[in-house]
Each structure stands twice: as C-alpha cells, then as structure tokens.
Design a protein around this motif. Structure first.
Motif, PDB file in Angstrom:
ATOM      1  N   ASP A  72       0.857  -1.175   0.000  1.00 13.45           N
ATOM      2  CA  ASP A  72       0.000   0.000   0.000  1.00 13.45           C
ATOM      3  C   ASP A  72       0.894   1.226   0.000  1.00 13.45           C
ATOM      4  O   ASP A  72       1.770   1.356   0.868  1.00 13.45           O
ATOM      5  N   LEU A  73       0.689   2.115  -0.964  1.00 11.50           N
ATOM      6  CA  LEU A  73       1.533   3.290  -1.133  1.00 11.50           C
ATOM      7  C   LEU A  73       0.710   4.561  -0.961  1.00 11.50           C
ATOM      8  O   LEU A  73      -0.430   4.637  -1.421  1.00 11.50           O
ATOM      9  N   ALA A  74       1.319   5.554  -0.316  1.00 11.33           N
ATOM     10  CA  ALA A  74       0.683   6.861  -0.145  1.00 11.33           C
ATOM     11  C   ALA A  74       1.772   7.919  -0.065  1.00 11.33           C
ATOM     12  O   ALA A  74       2.919   7.617   0.251  1.00 11.33           O
ATOM     13  N   ALA A  75       1.396   9.139  -0.347  1.00 13.27           N
ATOM     14  CA  ALA A  75       2.342  10.242  -0.183  1.00 13.27           C
ATOM     15  C   ALA A  75       2.586  10.443   1.305  1.00 13.27           C
ATOM     16  O   ALA A  75       1.640  10.466   2.093  1.00 13.27           O
ATOM     17  N   ALA A  76       3.846  10.549   1.679  1.00 15.45           N
ATOM     18  CA  ALA A  76       4.184  10.818   3.082  1.00 15.45           C
ATOM     19  C   ALA A  76       3.842  12.268   3.386  1.00 15.45           C
ATOM     20  O   ALA A  76       4.152  13.155   2.580  1.00 15.45           O
ATOM     21  N   PRO A  77       3.205  12.525   4.509  1.00 16.81           N
ATOM     22  CA  PRO A  77       2.810  13.900   4.841  1.00 16.81           C
ATOM     23  C   PRO A  77       3.998  14.868   4.838  1.00 16.81           C
ATOM     24  O   PRO A  77       5.059  14.567   5.378  1.00 16.81           O
ATOM     25  N   GLY A  78       3.808  16.005   4.169  1.00 16.58           N
ATOM     26  CA  GLY A  78       4.812  17.060   4.182  1.00 16.58           C
ATOM     27  C   GLY A  78       6.035  16.828   3.325  1.00 16.58           C
ATOM     28  O   GLY A  78       7.041  17.507   3.500  1.00 16.58           O
ATOM     29  N   SER A  79       5.995  15.849   2.410  1.00 19.48           N
ATOM     30  CA  SER A  79       7.168  15.605   1.572  1.00 19.48           C
ATOM     31  C   SER A  79       6.750  14.945   0.268  1.00 19.48           C
ATOM     32  O   SER A  79       5.589  14.639   0.061  1.00 19.48           O
ATOM     33  N   GLN A  80       7.735  14.695  -0.577  1.00 18.51           N
ATOM     34  CA  GLN A  80       7.517  13.968  -1.826  1.00 18.51           C
ATOM     35  C   GLN A  80       7.745  12.470  -1.645  1.00 18.51           C
ATOM     36  O   GLN A  80       7.595  11.697  -2.589  1.00 18.51           O
ATOM     37  N   ASP A  81       8.136  12.061  -0.432  1.00 16.50           N
ATOM     38  CA  ASP A  81       8.438  10.655  -0.148  1.00 16.50           C
ATOM     39  C   ASP A  81       7.186   9.787  -0.223  1.00 16.50           C
ATOM     40  O   ASP A  81       6.064  10.279  -0.242  1.00 16.50           O
ATOM     41  N   CYS A  82       7.421   8.489  -0.215  1.00 13.82           N
ATOM     42  CA  CYS A  82       6.347   7.505  -0.235  1.00 13.82           C
ATOM     43  C   CYS A  82       6.255   6.825   1.132  1.00 13.82           C
ATOM     44  O   CYS A  82       7.272   6.397   1.684  1.00 13.82           O
ATOM     45  N   ALA A  83       5.060   6.743   1.654  1.00 13.07           N
ATOM     46  CA  ALA A  83       4.797   5.914   2.827  1.00 13.07           C
ATOM     47  C   ALA A  83       4.377   4.557   2.272  1.00 13.07           C
ATOM     48  O   ALA A  83       3.341   4.435   1.615  1.00 13.07           O
ATOM     49  N   LEU A  84       5.200   3.545   2.505  1.00 10.73           N
ATOM     50  CA  LEU A  84       4.970   2.210   1.930  1.00 10.73           C
ATOM     51  C   LEU A  84       4.747   1.200   3.038  1.00 10.73           C
ATOM     52  O   LEU A  84       5.577   1.056   3.939  1.00 10.73           O
ATOM     53  N   ARG A  85       3.631   0.505   2.959  1.00 11.39           N
ATOM     54  CA  ARG A  85       3.359  -0.593   3.893  1.00 11.39           C
ATOM     55  C   ARG A  85       3.350  -1.891   3.111  1.00 11.39           C
ATOM     56  O   ARG A  85       2.637  -2.016   2.111  1.00 11.39           O
ATOM     57  N   TRP A  86       4.173  -2.844   3.552  1.00  7.46           N
ATOM     58  CA  TRP A  86       4.060  -4.191   3.005  1.00  7.46           C
ATOM     59  C   TRP A  86       3.309  -5.044   4.021  1.00  7.46           C
ATOM     60  O   TRP A  86       3.465  -4.850   5.237  1.00  7.46           O
ATOM     61  N   THR A  87       2.480  -5.929   3.504  1.00  8.97           N
ATOM     62  CA  THR A  87       1.722  -6.848   4.343  1.00  8.97           C
ATOM     63  C   THR A  87       1.807  -8.228   3.729  1.00  8.97           C
ATOM     64  O   THR A  87       1.459  -8.412   2.556  1.00  8.97           O
ATOM     65  N   LEU A  88       2.274  -9.177   4.509  1.00 10.20           N
ATOM     66  CA  LEU A  88       2.381 -10.567   4.072  1.00 10.20           C
ATOM     67  C   LEU A  88       1.154 -11.312   4.570  1.00 10.20           C
ATOM     68  O   LEU A  88       0.856 -11.288   5.770  1.00 10.20           O
ATOM     69  N   THR A  89       0.433 -11.944   3.636  1.00  2.57           N
ATOM     70  CA  THR A  89      -0.751 -12.718   3.998  1.00  2.57           C
ATOM     71  C   THR A  89      -0.655 -14.110   3.402  1.00  2.57           C
ATOM     72  O   THR A  89       0.159 -14.357   2.491  1.00  2.57           O
ATOM     73  N   THR A  90      -1.499 -15.006   3.902  1.00  2.79           N
ATOM     74  CA  THR A  90      -1.573 -16.339   3.320  1.00  2.79           C
ATOM     75  C   THR A  90      -2.994 -16.868   3.423  1.00  2.79           C
ATOM     76  O   THR A  90      -3.712 -16.560   4.380  1.00  2.79           O
ATOM     77  N   ASP A  91      -3.369 -17.644   2.427  1.00  2.14           N
ATOM     78  CA  ASP A  91      -4.617 -18.403   2.459  1.00  2.14           C
ATOM     79  C   ASP A  91      -4.322 -19.820   2.940  1.00  2.14           C
ATOM     80  O   ASP A  91      -5.234 -20.638   3.053  1.00  2.14           O
ATOM     81  N   GLY A  92      -3.071 -20.086   3.193  1.00  2.00           N
ATOM     82  CA  GLY A  92      -2.647 -21.429   3.587  1.00  2.00           C
ATOM     83  C   GLY A  92      -2.319 -21.517   5.059  1.00  2.00           C
ATOM     84  O   GLY A  92      -2.815 -20.755   5.892  1.00  2.00           O
ATOM     85  N   GLU A  93      -1.441 -22.427   5.335  1.00  2.00           N
ATOM     86  CA  GLU A  93      -1.027 -22.725   6.699  1.00  2.00           C
ATOM     87  C   GLU A  93      -0.150 -21.607   7.267  1.00  2.00           C
ATOM     88  O   GLU A  93       0.736 -21.092   6.582  1.00  2.00           O
ATOM     89  N   VAL A  94      -0.416 -21.246   8.503  1.00  2.00           N
ATOM     90  CA  VAL A  94       0.431 -20.271   9.189  1.00  2.00           C
ATOM     91  C   VAL A  94       1.711 -20.998   9.601  1.00  2.00           C
ATOM     92  O   VAL A  94       1.649 -22.033  10.268  1.00  2.00           O
ATOM     93  N   PRO A  95       2.871 -20.473   9.193  1.00  2.00           N
ATOM     94  CA  PRO A  95       4.127 -21.170   9.515  1.00  2.00           C
ATOM     95  C   PRO A  95       4.490 -21.028  10.988  1.00  2.00           C
ATOM     96  O   PRO A  95       3.963 -20.170  11.693  1.00  2.00           O
ATOM     97  N   GLY A  96       5.451 -21.842  11.408  1.00  2.00           N
ATOM     98  CA  GLY A  96       5.974 -21.748  12.763  1.00  2.00           C
ATOM     99  C   GLY A  96       6.734 -20.446  12.956  1.00  2.00           C
ATOM    100  O   GLY A  96       7.058 -19.739  11.990  1.00  2.00           O
TER     101      GLY A  96
END
Length: 121
Positions: A72-96
C-alpha cells in the motif's frame, strides 16, 4: 481464511508513482537492481495493482504458493516521499515462529533496505 503474517510501514525517499513502478517491474531497464533473490526464491508476479497506490505480488517462496505480499503506497505527509506498507498474507497454513521470522525479515530487508538504497539512501 486469510491470515496476516506480518506488516511494516516505512518511508521511502521517492514519490509513490516511482515506488509503484519499482514494485511492478523490479528489473526495469535503466533502474538500479534491488530485487536480489536467493536460491529458494522465485521472481514475484504482480497479481493485482492500482497505480500508484496498490501492488500485490505472488509469493517469493515456491514452498509457500498461497502467500501474497500487498504493498500500500501513499504520499508521506509534508514531503515527496512515499509511505509504503508491506503486508504478508496467506490463504494457507500459518508457519511456525522460526519460518515466520525469516519471511518477515526477508521482506523487510528487500523493501526497507535494498529498495530504499536503490533510490540513493
């Protein structure tokens, strides 16, 4: 059922549209190489996207084909930078815990180290 395995929000020193392009085509001609895969990883496919705010990758790990990486990308407040969130998901088994720690660490390294440095920082 979709399980969230990890997520991290950080600022990158590039505008969202540039980061979006880097995620959609990590091997784009003329760009700095940042997505260096290990022997147990495969190049991701973009399975969804909406410029310049969303990119979803397939799994980097062939032994975990049901994992997805959402950016998910958005403009960082007060700058030209990017606020980037990565999220890891699975429809499968949750690993140890050990595997989960590795997956989170690896994504954090690729995105918040390698990709960041490709923009000169």
């Amino acid at each position: 059922m979709v399980h969230e395995l990890g997520s991290r929000l950080r600022r990158l020193p590039a505008p969202p549209h540039i980061v979006w392009r880097s995620l959609c085509d990590p091997y784009e001609a003329g760009s700095r190489a940042w997505l260096e895969l290990r022997d147990d990883e495969v190049p991701p496919r973009v399975v969804a996207g909406y410029a310049p705010v969303l990119v979803v990758w397939s799994s980097l790990w062939p032994h975990r084909p049901l994992d997805r990486i959402r950016f998910d990308l958005a403009a960082a407040p007060g700058s030209q930078d990017c606020a980037l969130r990565w999220t890891l998901t699975t429809d499968g088994e949750v690993p140890g815990e050990s595997t989960l720690g590795y997956l989170r660490h690896r994504l954090n390294y690729l995105i918040n180290n390698r990709l960041r440095r490709s923009y000169g920082q």
